[in-house]
Design an enzyme around this catalytic site. Structure first.
Site, PDB file in Angstrom:
ATOM      1  N   ASN A 135       0.825  -1.223   0.000  1.00 10.74           N
ATOM      2  CA  ASN A 135       0.000   0.000   0.000  1.00 10.74           C
ATOM      3  C   ASN A 135       0.856   1.268   0.000  1.00 10.74           C
ATOM      4  O   ASN A 135       0.351   2.363   0.209  1.00 10.74           O
ATOM      5  CB  ASN A 135      -0.946   0.003   1.211  1.00 10.74           C
ATOM      6  CG  ASN A 135      -0.198   0.012   2.545  1.00 10.74           C
ATOM      7  OD1 ASN A 135       1.035   0.048   2.575  1.00 10.74           O
ATOM      8  ND2 ASN A 135      -0.937  -0.008   3.639  1.00 10.74           N
ATOM      9  N   HIS A 137       3.390   1.944   2.136  1.00  5.37           N
ATOM     10  CA  HIS A 137       3.959   2.405   3.408  1.00  5.37           C
ATOM     11  C   HIS A 137       5.473   2.302   3.398  1.00  5.37           C
ATOM     12  O   HIS A 137       6.047   1.437   2.729  1.00  5.37           O
ATOM     13  CB  HIS A 137       3.323   1.706   4.622  1.00  5.37           C
ATOM     14  CG  HIS A 137       3.687   0.268   4.827  1.00  5.37           C
ATOM     15  ND1 HIS A 137       2.771  -0.678   5.258  1.00  5.37           N
ATOM     16  CD2 HIS A 137       4.854  -0.415   4.701  1.00  5.37           C
ATOM     17  CE1 HIS A 137       3.371  -1.849   5.378  1.00  5.37           C
ATOM     18  NE2 HIS A 137       4.627  -1.712   5.036  1.00  5.37           N
TER      19      HIS A 137
END
Ligand code: F6R
Length: 240
Positions: A135, A137
């Site tokens: 995602n 991060h």
């Protein structure tokens, strides 16, 4: 950001290893920012090999790690302190007193504050190693994290908990929170090396390069840094 694409994880990790070995040999007391997870495992193996071949010594090297699960102590085999000891520190001549991983046990907020004070006292890392989440991060700064953040307590997203459940017997055993270096602290390093391997990272790698800088995609913060090497295998580069 400088992109390096390799056929294999082995070749990609070799470049990362060369960058680390050069930095340590130029400055034996350098400060290295390290990461955990699957991504750096081959690199750590190559660094152990380099130490055993006499190519490099970690005697005076100092390290800071990005993150730790809240609630897991150093003896827990899924804690990041345990990972660092078993994947790297136990096999090289580093002084463990010079290695730092945030505390997972004890008051989380207090641990975050303590880690920030430590980072402040150690100064600017020479290199910061990063992986990337599916995602986007970096460390455990999930989408929406402020780019101005220092060390803080992060609620892990369902996606991250699911991705990391592969290391645990049961998904319910995966901690829901982590103490993580903030994006502002990560960007302080002189040089950043981001590694990404496999198809599951392809979209994140594409977004990191192609999206404008946005807190919804944490890795885009790296575009604000002057010296970032992105080292990927073909699968992670497949959407570029
Ligand atoms: C680990 C860390 C995380 C990982 C990321 C990718 O210290 O900060 O950001 O780099 O979750 O994990 P792997 O490498 O397991 O795919």
């Amino acid at each position: 950001m400088e992109l390096h694409v390799f056929d294999t994880i082995q070749e990609a990790s070799q470049l990362a290893k060369d960058v680390f070995v050069k930095a340590i040999n130029e400055n034996p007391g350098c400060l290295l920012g390290l990461a955990t997870g699957s991504t750096p495992e081959v690199l750590y193996g190559l660094l152990i090999e380099a130490y055993k071949n006499g190519e490099v010594s970690f005697k005076d090297v100092r390290t800071v790690n990005l993150d730790e699960y809240v609630g897991l102590g150093p003896e827990h085999n899924q804690s990041y302190r345990y990972f660092m000891n078993s994947n790297l520190f136990d096999h090289i001549d580093i002084d463990k007193n010079n290695t730092n991983v945030p505390d997972g046990i004890g008051g989380p907020e207090q641990n975050a504050k303590k880690y920030d004070a430590l980072l402040e006292s150690l100064g600017q890392p020479d290199i910061q190693l990063l992986g990337i989440g599916g995602n986007g991060h970096i460390a455990f700064n999930e989408p929406g994290s402020s780019f101005d953040s220092t060390t803080s307590i992060i609620d892990l997203t369902e996606e991250t908990i699911k991705a990391n459940s592969r290391f645990f017997e049961n998904i319910d055993d995966v901690p829901k929170k982590a103490v993580s270096m903030g994006i502002k602290s990560i960007l302080k390093a002189k040089k950043i090396l981001l590694l990404a391997f496999g198809e599951s990272k392809a979209q994140a790698v594409k977004d990191m390069f192609e999206l404008p800088v946005t807190e919804n995609m944490p890795a885009t913060a790296l575009k604000n840094h002057p010296d970032v090497m992105v080292i990927v295998d073909k699968a992670a580069a497949s959407l570029l």
